[in-house]
Design an enzyme around this catalytic site. Structure first.
Site, PDB file in Angstrom:
ATOM      1  N   ASP A 243      18.542  56.648  14.068  1.00 12.05           N
ATOM      2  CA  ASP A 243      19.810  57.378  13.942  1.00 12.05           C
ATOM      3  C   ASP A 243      19.942  58.519  14.947  1.00 12.05           C
ATOM      4  OD1 ASP A 243      21.020  55.828  11.967  1.00 12.05           O
ATOM      5  OD2 ASP A 243      19.817  56.768  10.416  1.00 12.05           O
TER       6      ASP A 243
ATOM      7  N   ASP B  60      23.573  48.840  11.215  1.00 10.73           N
ATOM      8  CA  ASP B  60      24.057  50.179  11.571  1.00 10.73           C
ATOM      9  C   ASP B  60      23.609  50.591  12.976  1.00 10.73           C
ATOM     10  OD1 ASP B  60      23.263  49.574   8.923  1.00 10.73           O
ATOM     11  OD2 ASP B  60      23.513  51.624   8.255  1.00 10.73           O
TER      12      ASP B  60
END
Ligand code: GLY
Length: 412
Positions: free
Chosen positions: A128, A189
């Site tokens: 992330d 993601d």
């Protein structure tokens, strides 16, 4: 869900470009858009005053953001986890929309803290890093030519590259690279983390960055997208041989179901990565994700948290998936080679956004700290169910920005 909102005073001086009048029939006219932006800015303004330089938790509790809990030596309200970036991204967006110095100053101060975080190597064991540095340091570079932020973002990209596994050609999503439970695993993601690598490649001229983007996105296209156009949330590769092993879920209803947010990440992520790689198969992947997502929407156009649920189901919606999909569809429309498909994507994006504005925002800005209500973080673990969340808020305001200012330069 809230009903239609009372009308609100409009902020003076809010600049809305209506040159691309939203498609008729979607309920998204210029006045609705202007009021939605004014309400969103009122909430961000209140949160800047209330939180200052401290960060809230990932989701609201009963409509209110609490300070992010202390953890692993990082104090209460500290910068850890994957969602603090959206708080800062909201402030950059609010500044661009309003020109108010308080938003700019708050976003710049946050960005300095992100630079500190990467330099001190604090809580970086995650893919992330792309989310974390695109909406903070890359945004500061794009908007203000902040050289310190640029260096921090390049350092974050360098950290992200350490997660690129050979021979699989994927970026490991979560955890320590030696952790057997996470080794060789990636998630859909991750498509949204690629723009940091693309940007680092442009900045440094180093081919290893775009090369990683091409290889990682090709692996996801090949394995995480299923034959029926739905997606796995996560997928494992053998880290030693590079063999593709199996799909599974972490936040969806079942390994074989289609987690709504994952499908929305697919629409947005494949479209964005098609734009920079030119790989036609990514365009096709974005189209397939979009078709499946839209075909599985209920009547009000905002998805249930997993796309196995349809109208009549006693299951929560995930408004954040709707907001992500609006942005994804608008990017897909920009890169589409088929004009009919592009028109469909814009009209669908506007219809979802109109429903979010009408049914998924607070009656009055002061009724919640969140811009967008009725999201789900992780239903199997009972985290953030039917609450606002930071990424839902961010993508909702990004969607409003995209429709209000079609020439806006995204941070991604
Ligand atoms: N990227 C984590 C999530 O969407 O919940």
């Amino acid at each position: 869900m809230s009903g239609t909102r009372a009308s609100n005073d409009l902020d003076e001086g809010l600049e809305i470009m209506t040159s691309t009048s939203p498609a008729t029939g979607t309920g998204l006219d210029a006045a609705t858009l202007e009021r939605a932006i004014a309400d969103a800015l009122a909430t961000v303004r209140r949160n800047v005053d209330a939180f200052g330089s401290r960060y809230p938790d990932d989701t609201t509790t009963d409509g209110r953001y609490a300070l992010r809990p202390a953890d692993r030596g990082i104090p209460l309200g500290g910068n850890r986890g994957w969602t603090t970036t959206f708080w800062t991204g909201l402030r950059w967006l609010a500044w661009e929309l309003s020109g108010e110095e308080a938003f700019r100053a708050a976003a710049a101060a946050d960005t300095a803290d992100f630079a500190r975080r990467v330099r001190e190597a604090e809580d970086l064991d995650t893919h992330d890093l792309g989310f974390l540095y695109s909406l903070t340091a890359v945004a500061a570079w794009r908007l203000e030519q902040d050289a310190d932020a640029r260096d921090a973002a390049v350092l974050a990209a360098e950290h992200l590259m350490r997660r690129f596994l050979e021979p699989a050609g994927i970026i490991q999503a979560w955890g320590d690279l030696q952790d057997p439970a996470q080794r060789g695993r990636t998630i859909i993601d991750s498509l949204m983390n690629m723009p940091l690598l693309t940007w680092a490649g442009e900045q440094t001229g180093e081919e290893r960055y775009p090369d990683a983007v091409r290889r990682h996105t090709a692996q996801l296209r090949e394995h995480i997208l299923r034959a029926d156009d739905s997606t796995f949330h996560t997928f494992y590769w053998d880290a030693e041989t590079g063999e593709a092993l199996r799909g599974g879920t972490e936040q969806g209803a079942a390994d074989e179901s289609c987690w709504a947010r994952g499908q929305a990440w697919g629409v947005y992520g494949f479209a964005m990565n098609y734009r920079v790689t030119g790989d036609e198969r990514l365009l096709e992947a974005a189209r397939r994700c979009a078709d499946y997502f839209v075909a599985h929407l209920p009547a009000d156009r905002v998805p249930f948290w997993d796309l196995i649920y349809t109208d009549g189901a006693d299951a929560p919606r995930d408004s954040s998936s709707g907001a992500i999909a609006v942005n994804g569809l608008l990017v897909l429309a920009e890169v589409e080679t088929d004009p009919a498909r592009a028109a469909w994507a814009v009209e669908t994006a506007h219809a979802i956004l109109a429903s979010l504005i009408e049914h998924y925002t607070p009656e009055r800005p002061e009724d919640s700290d969140a811009l967008l209500l009725h999201g789900v973080y992780d239903l199997p673990k009972d985290v953030g169910v039917d609450e606002g969340n930071l990424w839902g808020d961010y993508f909702y305001l990004e969607a409003l920005m995209r429709v209000a200012r079609p020439n806006w330069r995204a941070y991604w």
